[in-house]
Design an enzyme around this catalytic site. Structure first.
Site, PDB file in Angstrom:
ATOM      1  N   SER A 275       0.795  -1.226   0.000  1.00 32.42           N
ATOM      2  CA  SER A 275       0.000   0.000   0.000  1.00 32.42           C
ATOM      3  C   SER A 275       0.825   1.271   0.000  1.00 32.42           C
ATOM      4  CB  SER A 275      -0.952   0.008   1.208  1.00 32.42           C
ATOM      5  OG  SER A 275      -0.213  -0.014   2.423  1.00 32.42           O
TER       6      SER A 275
ATOM      7  N   HIS B 147      -5.066  -4.853  -0.297  1.00 30.09           N
ATOM      8  CA  HIS B 147      -5.140  -3.915  -1.425  1.00 30.09           C
ATOM      9  C   HIS B 147      -5.118  -4.592  -2.790  1.00 30.09           C
ATOM     10  CE1 HIS B 147      -4.744  -0.102   0.846  1.00 30.09           C
ATOM     11  NE2 HIS B 147      -4.090  -0.866   1.707  1.00 30.09           N
TER      12      HIS B 147
ATOM     13  N   LYS C  11     -11.976  -2.270   1.381  1.00 29.60           N
ATOM     14  CA  LYS C  11     -11.519  -1.641   0.136  1.00 29.60           C
ATOM     15  C   LYS C  11     -12.519  -1.940  -0.979  1.00 29.60           C
ATOM     16  CE  LYS C  11      -7.621  -1.423   2.677  1.00 29.60           C
ATOM     17  NZ  LYS C  11      -7.503  -1.950   4.049  1.00 29.60           N
TER      18      LYS C  11
END
Length: 440
Positions: free
Chosen positions: A233, A261, A293
């Site tokens: 990230s 992610h 996310k």
């Protein structure tokens, strides 16, 4: 220093040494300080939070930033859904500071799924799942996650951070070894510390270094865990998963991949690093991801073998002793997963705009580090002051991007970190990069 000041300094030092000698002599003869003397001197600083080392360090950083005229970049208030754009201080801005990669948070179908779950189950399941917090939506979500990874089972936790802390902390112990990428998320580090296992980091994405550590240390331990991320990230790059599988098999280790992610981002249909690397889901022992996310909720999950999941379901403290995931959150995550599966064009749009961003940034001479140009792209400025000032100046121009400052990264790596959304446009990218170039 003048001779007078030097004499005073020496005198004070001698007085201090004399007092310390007298105190030691008195203590050796049985003297002890009274509770009043103790509490008002030696222990006083240990019972006040304004004397805590973390708080004191924070004040130094804040005062330093204030003296340099650097505005705080933290705790900006978003007044609605944060996607490719957002509302801050009643003004619409181009937004590069949110994980809403596929624009599913706020999607009508996702919202409706959460609303329907509220009507059926309320806003809380009101208990740990093992006692009376279990709902059908939990099992539906877990089955869908397991099917997506093509593994036997999955388990969802109420916190992404706690997912790693509790899973690693429970499964491993003092006789074990945990080896992780030096850039691994804090949650994996804390979980490793909690476990009591020996912990060794290896240089970022340096799998030769990983192999060397295993060769030199594997024989000393029972269980060995290798932990990496699917998409880092801070830097926007990812590891060689196929080689990691070979390494873990050769050295009889477990492999854990944190897909916070990468899930919904990497791979032609968003199935994450395994799809990007063409690796079977069962070749990785522990898949971890977050629901916050691309899955538009909150919490985390573990996917893998039925033995792993049953063990965690009954004995992992972060699951066993926590309230179950709220049904509306589970429903939102499940709806998001279903949209990802039926609309893979969202992943392709994200890839296209991300590649355009990094291509233009490099053409302008910006340092994008090792980013592969997929959802997470840093522009490294090499100075915390420069990064913080650039972030503030961009916000004044209607562009929201978060700076990453020391000590989160080394000072020379201070940066602006851009999170891309499938809904960002070419016009927004060009405006942002041209504005940043002008400001710098």
């Amino acid at each position: 220093m003048t001779s007078l000041n030097l004499a005073k300094s020496l005198k004070q030092k001698l007085i201090q040494q004399t007092l310390e000698k007298k105190l030691k002599k008195a203590e050796s003869e049985g003297w002890k300080p009274t509770p009043q003397q103790t509490s008002s001197s030696a222990f006083n600083k240990h019972c006040q939070f304004d004397q805590h080392p973390g708080y004191k360090q924070l004040q130094i950083i804040k005062n330093g930033a204030k003296s340099l005229g650097v505005p705080s970049p933290f705790f900006k208030i978003h007044q609605g859904v944060a996607g490719a754009t957002s509302i801050i201080d009643d003004q619409e801005v181009i937004n590069f500071a949110s994980y809403n990669y596929l624009n599913l948070s706020g999607h009508p179908e996702v919202n409706q799924a959460a609303i329907d779950a509220i009507h059926q189950y309320g806003t809380s399941v009101s208990a740990s799942r093992i006692v009376s917090g279990e709902r059908p939506i939990h099992q539906e979500l877990e089955a869908a996650i397991a099917a997506t990874y093509e593994v036997e089972d999955a388990l969802v936790y109420v916190s992404g951070h706690a997912t790693n802390v509790s899973t690693i902390g429970y499964l491993f112990g003092p006789k074990d070894l945990i080896i992780h990428d030096e850039y691994i998320h804090n949650s994996s580090v804390v979980g490793s510390q909690l476990s009591g296992a020996k912990r060794i980091p290896f240089a970022h994405n340096d799998l030769d270094a990983l192999e060397k550590i295993l060769t030199e240390n594997r024989h000393q331990f029972e269980q060995v865990l290798i932990v990496v991320e699917g998409l880092y990230s801070m830097d926007g790059d990812y590891p060689d998963l196929a080689r990691l599988v070979d390494i873990k098999q050769q050295h009889h280790a477990f492999l854990m991949v944190d897909e916070a992610h990468s899930f919904g981002v990497l791979g032609a249909s968003g199935k994450g690093l395994r799809e990007e690397a063409h690796v079977a889901g069962q070749d990785v022992d522990i898949w971890m991801g977050t629901l916050s996310k691309t899955l538009s909720g909150c919490g985390g999950y573990i996917a893998g073998s039925s033995a792993l999941i049953e063990n965690l379901r009954y004995l992992s403290p972060g699951f066993l002793y926590s309230v179950g995931l709220p049904a509306p959150t589970a429903a939102a995550a499940l709806a998001s997963l279903q949209i990802i599966q039926k609309e893979p064009q969202r992943i392709q749009k994200l890839k296209s705009i991300s590649q355009s961003f990094i291509r233009q940034a490099k053409a302008m001479g910006f340092n994008t580090g090792d980013s592969v140009g997929m959802a997470v792209i840093p522009i490294i400025l090499g100075s915390s002051v420069k990064a913080a000032n650039a972030s503030a100046a961009l916000l004044e121009k209607g562009i929201n991007v978060q700076p990453i400052l020391y000590p989160a990264v080394p000072e020379r790596s201070a940066r602006l970190r851009f999170f891309l959304s499938s809904e960002h446009t070419e016009e927004q990218i060009k405006l942002t990069l041209n504005t940043l170039k002008t400001l710098l």
